[in-house]
Design an enzyme around this catalytic site. Sequence first.
Site, PDB file in Angstrom:
ATOM      1  N   PRO A   2       0.815  -1.207   0.000  1.00  0.00           N
ATOM      2  CA  PRO A   2       0.000   0.000   0.000  1.00  0.00           C
ATOM      3  C   PRO A   2       0.851   1.261   0.000  1.00  0.00           C
ATOM      4  CG  PRO A   2      -0.842  -1.575   1.582  1.00  0.00           C
ATOM      5  CD  PRO A   2       0.475  -2.106   1.107  1.00  0.00           C
ATOM      6  N   GLU A   3       0.437   2.241  -0.785  1.00  0.00           N
ATOM      7  CA  GLU A   3       1.112   3.523  -0.811  1.00  0.00           C
ATOM      8  C   GLU A   3       0.325   4.526   0.021  1.00  0.00           C
ATOM      9  OE1 GLU A   3       2.489   4.877  -4.580  1.00  0.00           O
ATOM     10  OE2 GLU A   3       3.066   2.882  -5.265  1.00  0.00           O
ATOM     11  N   HIS A 100      -5.825 -15.626  10.125  1.00  0.00           N
ATOM     12  CA  HIS A 100      -4.946 -14.491   9.844  1.00  0.00           C
ATOM     13  C   HIS A 100      -5.365 -13.238  10.608  1.00  0.00           C
ATOM     14  CE1 HIS A 100      -3.134 -16.988   6.857  1.00  0.00           C
ATOM     15  NE2 HIS A 100      -4.181 -16.969   6.060  1.00  0.00           N
ATOM     16  N   ARG A 122       0.292 -12.604   4.994  1.00  0.00           N
ATOM     17  CA  ARG A 122       1.733 -12.769   4.754  1.00  0.00           C
ATOM     18  C   ARG A 122       2.596 -12.339   5.937  1.00  0.00           C
ATOM     19  NH1 ARG A 122       2.503 -10.593  -1.487  1.00  0.00           N
ATOM     20  NH2 ARG A 122       0.527 -11.391  -2.309  1.00  0.00           N
ATOM     21  N   LYS A 165      21.462  17.805  -8.972  1.00  0.00           N
ATOM     22  CA  LYS A 165      21.254  16.360  -8.853  1.00  0.00           C
ATOM     23  C   LYS A 165      21.092  15.749 -10.244  1.00  0.00           C
ATOM     24  CE  LYS A 165      19.123  14.714  -5.303  1.00  0.00           C
ATOM     25  NZ  LYS A 165      18.123  14.291  -4.284  1.00  0.00           N
TER      26      LYS A 165
END
Length: 292
Positions: A2-3, A100, A122, A165
């Site tokens: 997830p972001e 879970h 997981r 950069k």
Amino acid sequence: MPELPEVETVRRGLAPAMENAVIAKLELNRPDLRFPLPENFASAVEARRIVSLGRRAKYLLIELEDDRTIISHLGMSGSFRIADETLGDFHYPRSKDGKHDHVVFHLVREGAPLRVIYNDPRRFGFMHLWKRSELDLYPAFAGLGPEPTGNALDAGYLAARFAGKTQPLKGALLDQTVIAGLGNIYVCEALWRSHLSPKRAASSLVTPTGRPKKELLLLTDAIRDVIADAIAAGGSSLRDHIQTDGSLGYFQHSFSVYDQEGKPCRTPGCGGTVARITQAGRSTFFCPRCQK
């Protein structure tokens, strides 16, 4: 994984149930997730009121009344769901397997009991307990850049970080010390919206005097807009991410380039085709024709 928009969606979904609730009991069905759970975790948080739910980058912050904060990361497959008779029993098939359900918050809010369940097949997620007044000292937060949703992110700030950069723009934007919580999906989408190649040097968006070029102004707006649109859509339901009520996020249906390899570019009049390249081990999706 997830972001930021997915974690913000989770925060907003949990807040009505968890804020101002008291943790009557913390049920721990195993001693660890990705890392061991905090020592004496249950006794440390039980009988405490949850003051608010916050977020830093991709971390959920459950802030308690005694200057403690539960820091939660969802990992690859972690999810929260709300279950009680008043709010409804919300499930999504992927999260129904009780084996879970590793952490269960038994809460009391306005005199009514409810449960918030953390499920993680997981077990790449984790929970830590930290002093709220010392959050800046939490190792993962040290050196983090500003949030893409906050006022601290502007073109002037990015110009200062990009000056000199030579790193490709995609890598510079994924650097969490530059912008906190901005991940691969939304970097690809923001670069497409601003018509910038992920391969060009970050410094190319800065004038010799260190001021942001017009392209950097457009990129800054695109970052803000794509994050706002993703949050409004409930995030992107990729693989294991779901919302707290079990429903899916829908921003993935709006992807313009991410995971769209071989499809026509959506830029009006472009006529190009979305391509995929690998940068620093990550897939990058972009249109070689209109992103320069």
